[in-house]
Write a protein that holds these residues in place. Structure first.
Motif, short mmCIF file in Angstrom:
data_model
loop_
_atom_site.label_atom_id
_atom_site.label_comp_id
_atom_site.label_asym_id
_atom_site.label_seq_id
_atom_site.Cartn_x
_atom_site.Cartn_y
_atom_site.Cartn_z
N UNK A 183 0.83 -1.20 0.00
CA UNK A 183 0.00 0.00 0.00
C UNK A 183 0.87 1.26 0.00
N UNK A 184 1.93 1.23 0.78
CA UNK A 184 2.85 2.38 0.84
C UNK A 184 3.56 2.57 -0.51
N UNK A 185 3.94 1.47 -1.15
CA UNK A 185 4.62 1.56 -2.45
C UNK A 185 3.69 2.17 -3.50
N UNK A 227 1.99 6.71 -6.93
CA UNK A 227 0.89 7.58 -7.38
C UNK A 227 1.20 9.05 -7.15
N UNK A 228 1.92 9.36 -6.09
CA UNK A 228 2.19 10.75 -5.73
C UNK A 228 3.59 11.21 -6.17
N UNK A 229 4.28 10.36 -6.89
CA UNK A 229 5.64 10.71 -7.29
C UNK A 229 5.68 11.91 -8.24
N UNK A 230 6.70 12.77 -8.08
CA UNK A 230 6.84 13.97 -8.91
C UNK A 230 7.95 13.82 -9.95
N UNK A 267 -0.85 -6.87 -6.22
CA UNK A 267 0.04 -6.84 -5.05
C UNK A 267 1.18 -7.84 -5.22
N UNK A 268 1.99 -7.62 -6.23
CA UNK A 268 3.12 -8.50 -6.51
C UNK A 268 4.36 -7.62 -6.75
N UNK A 269 5.23 -7.60 -5.77
CA UNK A 269 6.42 -6.74 -5.87
C UNK A 269 7.38 -7.20 -6.97
N UNK A 270 7.27 -8.47 -7.32
CA UNK A 270 8.17 -8.98 -8.36
C UNK A 270 7.92 -8.29 -9.70
N UNK A 271 6.68 -7.81 -9.90
CA UNK A 271 6.38 -7.07 -11.14
C UNK A 271 7.21 -5.80 -11.21
N UNK A 272 7.29 -5.10 -10.08
CA UNK A 272 8.09 -3.88 -10.05
C UNK A 272 9.57 -4.17 -10.26
#
Length: 432
Positions: A225-227, A232-235, A269-274
């Motif tokens: 959720x934090x990721x 989403x809010x990244x500039x 919700x799969x960090x491996x995608x990132x």
């Protein structure tokens, strides 16, 4: 000579003085002409420039030709003047001719034509080349004979007479001076960009990088959720993905790749995608000059890189935009605060400066002269001066500026007051 009338001798003397002035002016005009403008005119097929360049390719022959002509007419003028003065003043005419002709030659055949030629070298040298070119061919045997003797003597002195001065290249400092003195020929903004390009070799990636503690990144170890919230809010277009700490960098996530994953409904919700979407990190050794790094970015088709020290620890982040800003100035899309945002003018004329302010940016925007060959921030420079973080509000002279420590934190000096009006140039500092 007794058969020649005084009037004719005066005419001959006037012609010889005119020729002396011509040779003197031609010599100064040829040697004073702007060699780089001459090259430009030659490239544009200017006939006068081509003739002058041909003559200047061998300056020993040109000078030999001019001096032969100049000495011949001066000696001839001296003989004519002596005859005239003997007719007019008798034996005293020799002394009168010596001093009188010397004064006339200095004024009308040396100082005046040489001054005019120095002020207008092109107007003198281009027409003169029309006469000097055929004259050189006529007197070629005499010139070659004299040059053989003089060149042999110069070789004994270690001078190569065949080396053309037009082949001399300008150093970067000399070119910088040419750009700065261009005046209205080059717009001020263009001058600043040209000088900035020349200065790239003096600036390293550490001078423009985003420091390690200011790098915006995503820890893959955080909860999902934090990721997602950070994404989403990244500039930034590119975000560093790392594991636990920045030194364990995985790669950069590009906003375009994230949007593509979202559009394909693969953003679960799969960090491996990132991790799979992250692009490999590009590492830059610290100390790399900006001109070198700009070429590396171009060749590798990269736009961002991590600066690492000799131990492989990440020191900061550099982008292509950071280097381009050194040339053209800050972009409006830059997220980094300008130095003026870190500086507050006080009523007493002093400036309150954040300790994290970059020294190079302060010098550039505030026209200050803090040393930049060590720490990159004002706080770091003061800490280096003391060898530790001071535990009390102190005053000192830093790089010639009186400064006062206003707020001191646990790990850095947060605010410093600078008194630029009391600046004193350090004794060991010299002008370039």
């Amino acid at each position: 000579m007794d058969e020649i009338s005084t009037g004719m001798l005066l005419v001959i003397l006037a012609v010889l003085l005119f020729l002396s002035a011509y040779f003197s002016g031609s010599e100064t005009g040829m040697m004073s002409i702007n060699r780089y403008r001459l090259r430009h005119l030659v490239q544009n097929n200017h006939p006068g420039a081509k003739r002058v360049q041909y003559l200047l390719d061998r300056p020993d022959r040109l000078i030999g030709l001019i001096l032969i002509g100049n000495n011949l007419v001066n000696i001839g003028a001296s003989a004519i003047a002596t005859i005239l003065c003997l007719r007019w003043f008798g034996d005293a005419g020799i002394v009168i001719a010596t001093f009188g002709l010397t004064l006339i030659i200095l004024i009308f055949s040396e100082v005046t034509p040489k001054t005019i030629a120095a002020l207008h070298p092109e107007r003198i040298s281009f027409p003169s080349s029309l006469i000097l070119m055929p004259l050189l061919k006529v007197m070629y045997p005499i010139v070659i004979g004299m040059n053989f003797i003089t060149n042999s003597f110069m070789r004994l002195l270690g001078v190569n007479p065949k080396q053309s001065q037009m082949a001399d290249a300008l150093s970067s400092d000399e070119l910088r001076t040419v750009v700065n003195e261009a005046g209205n020929l080059i717009p001020t903004s263009h001058q600043e960009m040209l000088v900035s390009i020349l200065d790239l070799e003096k600036v390293t990636v550490e001078d423009v990088m985003v420091p390690r503690n200011e790098i915006v990144g995503i820890d893959i170890s955080d909860d999902w959720k934090s990721i997602v919230k950070q994404l989403s809010n990244g500039q930034h277009t590119r975000v560093l993905l790392y594991r636990n700490e920045i030194d364990d960098a995985i790669g950069f996530l590009h906003a375009r790749d994230i949007m593509r994953l979202m559009s394909k409904n693969q953003f679960t919700a799969d960090k491996s995608i990132l991790v799979r979407a992250a692009r490999d990190s590009y590492f830059i050794p610290e100390g790399t000059p900006l001109n070198v790094q700009l070429l590396k970015f171009q060749r590798r088709k990269e736009r961002i890189g991590l600066v690492v020290d000799e131990y492989g620890d990440i020191q900061g982040l550099v982008t292509l935009e950071d280097i381009l800003e050194e040339i053209v100035g800050d972009f409006t899309t830059s997220m980094a605060p300008a130095p003026s945002e870190s500086v507050t003018l006080e009523t007493d004329g002093s400036f309150l400066v954040d300790g994290s302010a970059n020294l190079r940016e302060l010098n550039k925007e505030m026209n200050w002269d803090f040393p930049t060959d060590g720490p990159k921030t004002l706080s770091g420079l003061i800490i280096e001066q003391f060898g530790d973080i001071p535990d009390a509000r102190l005053s000192l002279r830093l790089g010639g500026y009186p400064v006062e420590l206003v707020e001191i934190g646990d790990t850095m000096i947060k605010q410093i007051r600078v008194f630029p009006e009391l600046y004193q140039k350090p004794d060991n500092q010299t002008n370039d």
